[in-house]
Design an enzyme around this catalytic site. Structure first.
Site, mmCIF file in Angstrom:
data_model
loop_
_atom_site.group_PDB
_atom_site.id
_atom_site.type_symbol
_atom_site.label_atom_id
_atom_site.label_comp_id
_atom_site.label_asym_id
_atom_site.label_seq_id
_atom_site.Cartn_x
_atom_site.Cartn_y
_atom_site.Cartn_z
ATOM 1 N N HIS A 192 32.816 36.363 18.489
ATOM 2 C CA HIS A 192 31.999 37.442 18.053
ATOM 3 C C HIS A 192 30.199 37.241 17.547
ATOM 4 C CE1 HIS A 192 30.894 41.529 17.539
ATOM 5 N NE2 HIS A 192 30.162 41.156 16.528
ATOM 6 N N TYR A 200 25.930 37.684 18.712
ATOM 7 C CA TYR A 200 24.502 37.834 18.058
ATOM 8 C C TYR A 200 23.611 36.870 18.534
ATOM 9 C CZ TYR A 200 26.950 41.556 16.094
ATOM 10 O OH TYR A 200 27.498 42.718 15.837
ATOM 11 N N HIS A 203 31.170 48.739 28.089
ATOM 12 C CA HIS A 203 30.549 48.647 27.002
ATOM 13 C C HIS A 203 29.570 47.229 27.038
ATOM 14 C CE1 HIS A 203 29.695 47.951 22.793
ATOM 15 N NE2 HIS A 203 30.369 46.594 22.835
ATOM 16 N N PHE A 204 30.124 46.062 27.461
ATOM 17 C CA PHE A 204 29.333 45.091 27.351
ATOM 18 C C PHE A 204 28.320 44.820 28.366
ATOM 19 C CE2 PHE A 204 33.009 42.823 29.259
ATOM 20 C CZ PHE A 204 32.692 42.281 30.145
ATOM 21 N N HIS A 205 28.357 45.381 29.116
ATOM 22 C CA HIS A 205 27.307 45.439 30.360
ATOM 23 C C HIS A 205 25.971 46.174 29.677
ATOM 24 C CE1 HIS A 205 30.003 43.826 33.269
ATOM 25 N NE2 HIS A 205 28.915 43.183 33.931
ATOM 26 N N ARG A 252 40.977 46.569 32.505
ATOM 27 C CA ARG A 252 39.767 45.830 33.076
ATOM 28 C C ARG A 252 40.502 44.560 33.658
ATOM 29 N NH1 ARG A 252 37.949 42.038 27.910
ATOM 30 N NH2 ARG A 252 36.596 41.063 29.497
ATOM 31 N N ARG A 253 39.540 43.895 34.439
ATOM 32 C CA ARG A 253 39.946 42.439 35.066
ATOM 33 C C ARG A 253 41.127 42.632 35.895
ATOM 34 N NH1 ARG A 253 40.099 38.539 29.751
ATOM 35 N NH2 ARG A 253 37.830 37.905 29.972
#
Ligand code: HEM
Ligand SMILES: [Cu+2]
Ligand SMILES: [Cu+2]
Lengths: 539, 158
Positions: A215, A219, A366-368, A429-430
């Site tokens: 996590h 950041y 989301h993370f793209h 996913r994946r």
């Protein structure tokens, strides 16, 4: 080129090349997911390429870019030569050797474990060793950053460090705290196990250590982008930074809140008690706070720019902004997509709703938006801003550079929205194929996977434009006189160093919070009767 | 710190929103037991097939509900077809015989990781009878996308 600029420039190019290789992998994945019949297409190639794409994008491109930016901040914000350049170069080469080792293992098909490398999937030892070297290299970078901050402080008693360095130091601190987790995971658990020195490994302990790292890693990617948003963007927009001290507050909040939240990635793990997950969830939700402040401060800075250029009406200032400047456009568009990503993040973090989206296509949607756009598109914009200055050349193929951020925005909207929706419809996913024996539920995803593939094509075109501009600039750009990097001035002058500049204090607070969040659950975990897993290599 | 008025309002609003989120999560836990599967129980992954807890896989029905015992393995679920009653609480107990897998019932919020050495357990009630797709949603090797099972929710007999 100035000799001293070679250090950031070399890091930048490793980042750019890693990005290029990873983007090529991504094209294939995106097309594969739409079940197009391509000649090279096989499950083995698919999972191998997802591993390479994840490692190169999430770990190599980002880390090397951030190291480059750190050195740029030392040279152009602290205005000093990099102290400890030898250590910095050592870190660079150690990292490069690590990348080559890990990439070789992956491309040889010996490490198809994805970038999360959850045991008991076992990669070739060269993979773990390579990752370790990348991290060791980054630790040397961290040491050099801290040494330069100290040197600057000695020479500038009674002055607050420039905001850009404040933010980069926060990045360094977050990274140092975070990497403890992955270092323990790899060195104590995985490397000996992959070498056959130990027989089994506890998969949940490995996951706890991985997400302790995973996590704050987020950041580590995001903070340098924020540094660019606060300290360069307002200048390029033609205005001033709305508030310097709020920037400092934001960076300090990230030092404190980045780490004690990792269980939110394990919301559905057995072996981790619900109470601790709940605590991490509460802390997680507070991380929205510094990002919400950032959204306001950076937008306000842009409004200041528009008004300084004579805008009057409510929204007139938007039109006065330099939308044709590739750096500005990249950052502004990445902020818009990040707003959607932040909303999705709140959903992911909510205790109950997580089960609906966990490990579905929603997550990659989301993370793209977050790392794949808020960080990556900002970095591409930064590259347009920095490479001409470092290389002493004009930006070549300027038209492609102007179009590129808009293409990324469009491709990402298509890619991300379709993946969010298929995720809500339950698509995991994946996965190489999403056919599931022709199940009706799976059939319903297929129109949207095609849309996602189209988005992937557009993204790839955008990535190719970026690479062409970079190569063109480095090889054929017109030589020009060096131009300084100009930082945004704050609306109100920066005061004396205050509470927000006391890094030692904030590190202490962060460590205490990490102990509160992790010490007891890890202690309890280690005391319980556990059975390890032997290794598996189903690839 | 000198914070302009509008930004102050924004910060209070942001803080308020986060507190609201937290209260929502809290209410979910307190009133509707919206808790993710967090069972803590270990098992020797090498003994899964003989361990008394997983030796008899399948569904056990009782007047008050049902219990499902299943094992995830590369690249299938055992059993591959699961029949449960609608409208009654169903407790799933799962573990893995090899690597980490996922267990997700498409179209519901039933979703858990299945990790070797650990037993995942959760209870849920299916209100709508019908056929549901169960997928593995954690990468588990080259056959990951072929790993699925079928859940059949049957009209409760009485
Ligand atoms: C050229 C544009 C890009 C395209 C078309 C693309 C496409 C994809 C696709 C199709 C996947 C596989 C999803 C799956 O099977 O679950 C993926 C995974 C991933 N991408 Fe990208 N991506 C792009 C850019 C990026 C960027 C810029 C980043 C971050 C800096 C990134 C980070 C990742 C990560 C971390 C994964 C996860 C791999 C995993 O699940 O193990 N991608 N991407
Ligand atoms: Cu996270
Ligand atoms: Cu799987």
């Amino acid at each position: 080129m100035n000799r001293a600029d070679r250090l950031p420039y070399a890091h930048l190019w490793v980042a750019i090349l890693a990005f290029g290789a990873a983007a090529a992998m991504a094209l294939m994945q995106a097309l594969s997911r739409a079940s197009l019949d391509l000649p090279y297409r096989s499950a083995k190639m698919y999972y191998l390429s997802v591993t390479a794409h994840g490692v190169l994008m999430a770990l190599v491109f980002t880390t090397f870019f951030i190291m480059a930016f750190g050195y740029v901040v030392i040279r152009y914000a602290l205005r000093q030569d990099v102290l400890g350049a030898a250590a910095a170069w050592a870190g660079f080469w150690i990292g490069v050797v690590g990348v080559v080792l890990a990439a070789t293992a992956v491309l040889a098909g010996k490490a198809t474990v994805l970038y999360t490398f959850y045991p008991p999937l076992k990669a070739h030892p060269a993979f773990y060793l390579g990752l370790t070297l990348v991290i060791v290299g980054s630790w040397l970078w961290a040491g050099v950053m801290i040494a330069n901050y100290r040197a600057w402080k000695r020479a500038h008693a009674g002055e607050a460090v420039p905001l850009a360095m404040h933010g980069m130091l926060a990045t360094v601190i977050v990274w140092l705290i975070a990497t403890v987790g992955v270092a323990v995971e790899v060195l104590v658990l995985l490397l000996p196990w992959s070498l056959g020195l130990t027989r089994t490994v506890d998969p949940v302990l490995a996951r706890i250590l991985f997400w302790y790292f995973g996590h704050p890693l987020v950041y580590f990617w995001l903070l340098p982008a924020y540094v660019a948003w606060y300290t360069l963007l307002p200048r390029v927009a033609g205005g001033k930074l709305f508030s310097d001290s709020l920037g400092r507050l934001v960076f300090v909040l990230f030092i404190i809140l980045s780490t004690p939240v990792g269980f939110h990635h394990q919301a559905l793990d057995p072996g981790v008690p619900a109470g601790w997950k709940l605590l991490h969830t509460f802390l997680t939700l507070w991380i929205l706070f510094p990002s919400l402040i950032t959204a306001f401060t950076v937008t306000a800075s842009m409004e200041v720019a528009g008004r300084m250029k004579g805008a009057t009406g409510l929204l007139d200032w938007l039109k006065r902004l330099p939308w044709g400047d590739p750096f500005f456009a990249a950052v502004a568009l990445s902020m818009i997509l990040f707003a959607i990503g932040g909303f999705g993040g709140a959903v992911n973090a909510s205790f109950g709703m997580n089960a609906v989206v966990h490990n579905t296509a929603w997550i990659q949607g989301h993370f793209h938006l977050t790392v794949g756009t808020a960080a990556a598109l900002t970095f591409m914009g930064l590259a347009y801003h920095l490479v001409p200055r470092l290389a002493g050349r004009e930006l070549e193929l300027g038209l492609l550079a102007k179009v590129q951020p808009y293409l990324w925005f469009l491709g990402m909207l298509l890619f991300s929205i379709s993946n969010h929706v298929t995720g809500l419809m339950g698509m995991p996913r994946r996965v190489y194929e999403a056919d599931y024996g022709g199940a009706a539920a799976a059939q319903a995803w297929h129109g949207l996977t095609t849309l996602s593939a189209i988005g992937g094509l557009v993204l790839f075109a955008s990535a190719a434009f970026f690479l062409l501009v970079m190569l063109g600039t480095a090889l054929a750009g017109k030589r020009r006189a060096p131009e300084p990097l100009e930082w945004a001035e704050p609306l109100h002058p920066v005061g004396k160093p205050g509470l927000l500049d006391r890094f030692g204090l904030w590190v202490l607070v962060a460590v205490v919070l990490v102990l509160i969040a992790y010490a007891v659950p890890i202690w309890n975990h280690l005391r319980m009767e556990r059975f390890g897993s032997p290794p598996f290599t189903p690839f | 710190m000198n914070v302009p008025l509008y930004e102050k309002i924004w910060m209070w609003a942001a803080g308020g929103m986060i507190v609201a989120f937290i209260l929502m999560v809290f209410a979910g836990v307190a009133f509707s037991a919206l808790e993710p599967p967090s069972h803590v129980e270990t098992i020797d992954p090498a003994q899964v097939w003989t361990d008394a807890r997983f030796a008899n896989r399948g569904v056990t029905q009782s007047p008050t509900g049902a219990t499902v015992i299943a094992v995830a393995m590369m690249f299938a679920f055992n059993p591959a077809e699961i029949h449960v009653p609608a409208g009654k609480p169903v407790t799933f107990r799962l573990t893995s015989a090899d690597v980490t897998h996922g267990f997700q019932i498409v179209g519901t919020n039933a979703n858990t990781m299945v990790i070797p050495g650990y037993i995942s357990q959760f209870t849920t009630t299916f209100s709508t009878p019908g056929e549901y797709l169960i997928v593995c949603n954690e990468y588990c090797g080259l056959g990951h996308h072929q790993m699925y099972a079928t859940l059949i929710v049957e009209e409760a007999s009485s």
